[in-house]
Design a protein around this motif. Structure first.
Motif, short mmCIF file in Angstrom:
data_model
loop_
_atom_site.label_atom_id
_atom_site.label_comp_id
_atom_site.label_asym_id
_atom_site.label_seq_id
_atom_site.Cartn_x
_atom_site.Cartn_y
_atom_site.Cartn_z
N MET A 30 0.35 -9.47 5.71
CA MET A 30 -1.08 -9.41 6.05
C MET A 30 -1.36 -11.10 6.11
SD MET A 30 -4.51 -7.90 4.83
CE MET A 30 -4.25 -6.06 4.55
N PHE A 87 4.07 -4.95 3.87
CA PHE A 87 3.81 -5.56 5.07
C PHE A 87 3.16 -6.94 4.86
CE2 PHE A 87 -0.76 -4.51 5.23
CZ PHE A 87 -0.75 -3.43 4.58
N LEU A 109 7.42 -1.17 11.44
CA LEU A 109 6.66 -2.04 10.88
C LEU A 109 5.22 -1.90 11.12
CD1 LEU A 109 8.32 -5.55 11.94
CD2 LEU A 109 8.47 -4.15 9.92
N MET A 110 5.08 -0.86 11.87
CA MET A 110 3.49 -0.18 12.26
C MET A 110 2.87 0.23 11.03
SD MET A 110 2.70 0.17 15.64
CE MET A 110 3.25 1.23 16.67
N ARG A 111 3.35 1.15 10.31
CA ARG A 111 2.63 1.50 8.91
C ARG A 111 3.60 1.35 7.86
NH1 ARG A 111 -1.93 3.23 7.94
NH2 ARG A 111 -2.40 3.46 10.11
N GLU A 154 -15.25 2.42 11.29
CA GLU A 154 -15.36 2.08 9.54
C GLU A 154 -16.96 2.28 9.39
OE1 GLU A 154 -13.41 1.12 7.65
OE2 GLU A 154 -11.62 0.90 9.03
N GLU A 166 1.11 3.96 1.16
CA GLU A 166 0.78 4.82 2.23
C GLU A 166 1.13 6.30 1.93
OE1 GLU A 166 -1.04 4.02 4.85
OE2 GLU A 166 -1.28 1.81 4.99
N ARG A 191 2.68 -5.84 11.55
CA ARG A 191 2.48 -4.84 12.72
C ARG A 191 2.40 -5.46 13.96
NH1 ARG A 191 -2.88 -0.69 11.66
NH2 ARG A 191 -1.29 0.03 9.98
N ILE A 248 -5.36 -9.33 9.17
CA ILE A 248 -4.49 -9.45 10.28
C ILE A 248 -3.46 -8.77 10.01
CG2 ILE A 248 -3.47 -10.56 12.00
CD1 ILE A 248 -5.60 -12.23 12.49
N GLY A 249 -2.96 -7.87 10.48
CA GLY A 249 -1.56 -7.17 10.16
C GLY A 249 -0.46 -7.80 10.75
N GLU A 288 -4.73 -0.68 15.35
CA GLU A 288 -5.32 -1.57 14.62
C GLU A 288 -4.72 -2.71 14.29
OE1 GLU A 288 -7.84 -0.30 11.25
OE2 GLU A 288 -7.63 -2.03 10.65
N HIS A 302 -8.99 -6.77 11.45
CA HIS A 302 -10.14 -6.10 10.94
C HIS A 302 -11.30 -7.02 10.55
CE1 HIS A 302 -12.04 -2.17 9.20
NE2 HIS A 302 -12.91 -3.06 9.79
N ILE A 342 -8.86 5.36 5.12
CA ILE A 342 -8.71 4.62 3.82
C ILE A 342 -9.52 5.82 2.82
CG2 ILE A 342 -9.79 3.29 2.08
CD1 ILE A 342 -9.90 1.02 4.34
N ARG A 351 0.76 -1.11 0.16
CA ARG A 351 -0.02 -0.10 0.17
C ARG A 351 0.94 1.21 0.01
NH1 ARG A 351 -5.04 -1.52 4.22
NH2 ARG A 351 -5.50 -3.44 3.11
P1 ATP Z 1 -5.08 1.49 8.91
O1 ATP Z 1 -6.39 2.14 9.52
O2 ATP Z 1 -4.00 1.20 10.10
O3 ATP Z 1 -4.54 2.29 7.72
P2 ATP Z 1 -6.57 0.00 7.36
O4 ATP Z 1 -7.79 -0.21 8.01
O5 ATP Z 1 -6.11 0.50 6.33
O6 ATP Z 1 -5.44 0.10 8.43
P3 ATP Z 1 -7.14 -2.95 6.57
O7 ATP Z 1 -7.55 -2.77 5.26
O8 ATP Z 1 -8.22 -3.22 7.72
O9 ATP Z 1 -6.33 -1.82 7.33
O10 ATP Z 1 -6.07 -4.34 6.78
C1 ATP Z 1 -6.04 -5.31 7.50
C2 ATP Z 1 -5.05 -5.30 8.55
O11 ATP Z 1 -3.65 -5.08 8.22
C3 ATP Z 1 -5.15 -3.93 9.47
O12 ATP Z 1 -6.02 -4.06 10.61
C4 ATP Z 1 -3.66 -3.84 9.80
O13 ATP Z 1 -3.36 -4.47 11.03
C5 ATP Z 1 -2.96 -4.27 8.68
N1 ATP Z 1 -2.36 -3.04 7.97
C6 ATP Z 1 -2.95 -2.23 7.45
N2 ATP Z 1 -2.21 -1.09 6.74
C7 ATP Z 1 -0.97 -1.48 7.43
C8 ATP Z 1 0.29 -0.85 7.11
N3 ATP Z 1 0.58 0.08 6.13
N4 ATP Z 1 1.43 -1.39 7.66
C9 ATP Z 1 1.40 -2.41 8.37
N5 ATP Z 1 0.11 -3.27 8.63
C10 ATP Z 1 -0.78 -2.57 8.09
#
Ligand code: ATP
Ligand code: MG
Ligand code: MG
Ligand code: MG
Length: 562
Positions: free
Chosen positions: A157, A155, A149-151, A237, A142, A446, A442-443, A406, A409, A303, A140
């Motif tokens: 998933m 990554f 590793l958080m964002r 959401e 971003e 992350r 699931i991340g 997060e 989801h 998003i 993604r």
């Molecule tokens: P966020 O709100 O943090 O941007 P998201 O709602 O866009 O996350 P989802 O589409 O729900 O993410 O993706 C499922 C899971 O993937 C998230 O719950 C999160 O744990 C993980 N995730 C999402 N974006 C990232 C990222 N950029 N880096 C690491 N893990 C991610």
């Protein structure tokens, strides 16, 4: 594993780029290295932690009856055009063309690919339900990759997709995933909370986020200490309408004229309580407000904001439509057109509930602003103004506010993708029906960061055993001493044979360096051999979390240890 032959380059100082503790410690403990913005290499220790998370995730997904597959990272644009997301997804989707000029993208998620897979095989209700999952690298782009590793931009998933023949089945699939997630985060040893977006007028609850509680979390969670009520305050959401029950579109004549309307008027029009009107501000990088989205009932999440920034057809309000964004009157620029449906990346658009409002649009130049280039989201303002201590909407107890990350989801998708991609089956009566879908993320990578945010002290990481790259650190204080090394090898072999994954520090380093590194890496148990202890025939033990020290005899060590 012998540290002398390992690749765990620890650092004394925190690299300047790292802001949050998990990012600092992952770099310092030699677990990850950055390649470029938001893109990391997992070094051996980091990869073991990621794999530990993935193993537990897989075990619980398998237990819930989901089946593991592996889908491609590269996806053809055609599928995304079919679902409508090629236009809607915005700039988080990394697009490219191959040598034959075919448009492609790197998968940020796999609804299209999995729906395409299933529509070609599943013909009958007898083949349903099915739940397919994978552990896979997502990309993604971003807008602000940060916090290690958080964002990340790339990554790991785990994503699962369920297909059901009816609504009851889809709800059962959802619940089974919800329960599996609760088991996963419990087994991982994390303090977490499942929070839901309130479904409001639409009814039912279709989306839950799993939040690891940590001060550094980017989300604010409002949680009731007395019941199970919990919601993501800043970016709950959007709830997809229940299958077959799309949110009602108001008749065209009832749409208020553009201009200034009070919160009460907007609320009355939307049929929601005034307290539910939420607005979101977009600012220029210099802090000038550019636009706001005012929404009834369905909150924007990140998003969608990002998709908004990637949208090309945005319309700012005219000066007449401009209103004060901080006071009671809110702007009303009329319902957004379909072009603005771009902000809805992956949910059905409920007509008539969203408006784009300009702030300072009297400054003509702002209308030429390239939002995709110039704007960034810096703030969310929630007009509901829920404050700590207000009344829980469910049970009346005083609400707590906490910060969360997060990590998972679960989402009931309904018919969105099955309709767009014609994923149908024949029901018991031989009638063609659309499959009802859910998706569950699931991340995985992350989680390693989130776990460190929750489990650290001044000396380093304090891994919970399920995620720890090894269970024990065995420190040989005198690697040049043959007796000590022979003993260390003996204990190492015995532990390994007994299934205790052990990292033997046999490096030619001073004891101080070894102790510091052991604390930094944070394996749950430390065993130290050498010096006076060795002379006395004992191994010193230390519990990394409590700091509690003890001794075990060298003779019969394994029995005493186990
Ligand atoms: P966020 O709100 O943090 O941007 P998201 O709602 O866009 O996350 P989802 O589409 O729900 O993410 O993706 C499922 C899971 O993937 C998230 O719950 C999160 O744990 C993980 N995730 C999402 N974006 C990232 C990222 N950029 N880096 C690491 N893990 C991610
Ligand atoms: Mg999110
Ligand atoms: Mg996101
Ligand atoms: Mg999410």
């Amino acid at each position: 594993m012998r540290l002398s032959r390992y690749y765990a380059p620890t650092l004394k100082e925190s690299p300047a780029e790292a802001e949050v503790i998990s990012h600092k410690l992952l770099l310092r403990a030699g677990m990850i290295r950055k390649l470029t913005a938001g893109i990391y290499t997992y070094l051996p220790l980091g990869l073991r932690a990621v794999n530990n998370v993935a193993r537990i995730v897989r075990e619980e997904m398998d237990r819930a009856g989901a089946l593991e597959i592996l889908m491609p990272a590269v996806q053809p644009a055609d599928l995304w055009k079919e679902s409508g997301r090629w236009d809607f997804y915005g700039r988080e989707l990394l697009r490219f063309v191959d040598r034959h000029d075919r448009e492609s993208c790197l998968g940020p998620t796999h609804e299209e690919v999995v729906t395409d897979l299933v529509r070609h095989e599943i013909r009958s209700y007898r083949q349903l339900p099915v739940n397919l999952y994978q552990v896979q690298t997502k990309f993604r782009d971003e807008i602000r990759p940060r916090f290690g590793l958080m964002r990340g931009r790339e990554f790991v998933m785990k994503d699962a997709y369920s297909f059901d023949k009816d609504d009851a089945g889809a709800d059962a699939s959802y619940k089974s995933m919800f329960d599996a997630y609760a088991r996963i985060f419990t087994r991982l040893g994390l303090k977490f909370r499942a929070v839901s977006a309130d479904s409001g007028a639409i009814g039912g609850s279709f989306s839950h986020e799993f939040m690891v509680l940590a001060e550094t979390g980017e989300d604010t969670i409002v949680a009731c200490p007395a019941c199970d009520y919990g919601a993501n305050l800043e970016k709950a959401e959007t709830i997809a309408p229940a299958p077959g029950a799309a949110a009602p579109c108001p008749p065209a004549e009832s749409v208020p004229t553009p201009g200034v309307h009070t919160v009460e008027e907007v609320a009355a029009y939307l049929g929601v309580a005034p307290a539910r009107i939420v607005k979101t501000l977009l600012y220029m990088a210099d802090g000038t407000p550019v636009a706001a989205l005012v929404r009834g009932d369905r909150e924007l999440n990140e998003i969608k904001l990002k998709n908004l920034l990637g949208a090309t057809n945005l319309r700012l309000a005219t000066p007449e439509e401009v209103v004060t964004l901080t006071g009671a009157p809110v702007g009303f620029a009329g319902p957004v057109g379909l072009s603005s449906a771009k902000i809805y990346a992956d949910q059905e658009l409920a007509c008539g509930t969203d408006w784009i409002v300009g702030a300072n649009a009297a400054d003509a130049h702002l209308r030429q602003v390239d939002l995709a280039r110039d704007a960034r989201v810096v703030d969310f303002v929630d007009l509901r103004q829920v404050a700590p201590g207000d009344t829980c909407p469910k049970c009346g107890a005083a609400l707590d506010f906490t910060k969360g990350i997060e990590v998972g989801h679960v989402f009931k998708l309904g018919l969105k993708y099955s309709k767009a991609l014609s994923a149908t089956f024949l029901d018991e009566a031989g009638k063609e029906q659309f499959m009802i879908m859910g998706c569950y993320g699931i991340g995985v990578s992350r989680i390693v960061a989130a776990c460190i945010e929750q489990n650290n002290d001044a000396s380093g990481i304090v891994f919970p055993p399920p995620i720890a790259p090894f269970e024990a650190a065995l420190i040989n204080l005198s690697p040049k001493d043959e007796t000590a090394s022979a003993k260390a090898d003996e204990i190492y072999a015995a532990l390994t044979k007994a299934g205790v994954e052990t990292l033997l520090d046999d490096r030619d380093e001073r004891p101080g360096v070894k102790f510091k590194d052991a604390d930094l890496i944070g394996l749950p148990i430390q065993l130290t051999l050498g010096g006076k202890g060795l002379a006395r025939g004992i191994v010193e033990t230390k519990d990394r979390r409590t700091g509690e020290k003890g001794e075990l005899p060298l003779e019969g060590f394994l029995e005493a240890f186990m």
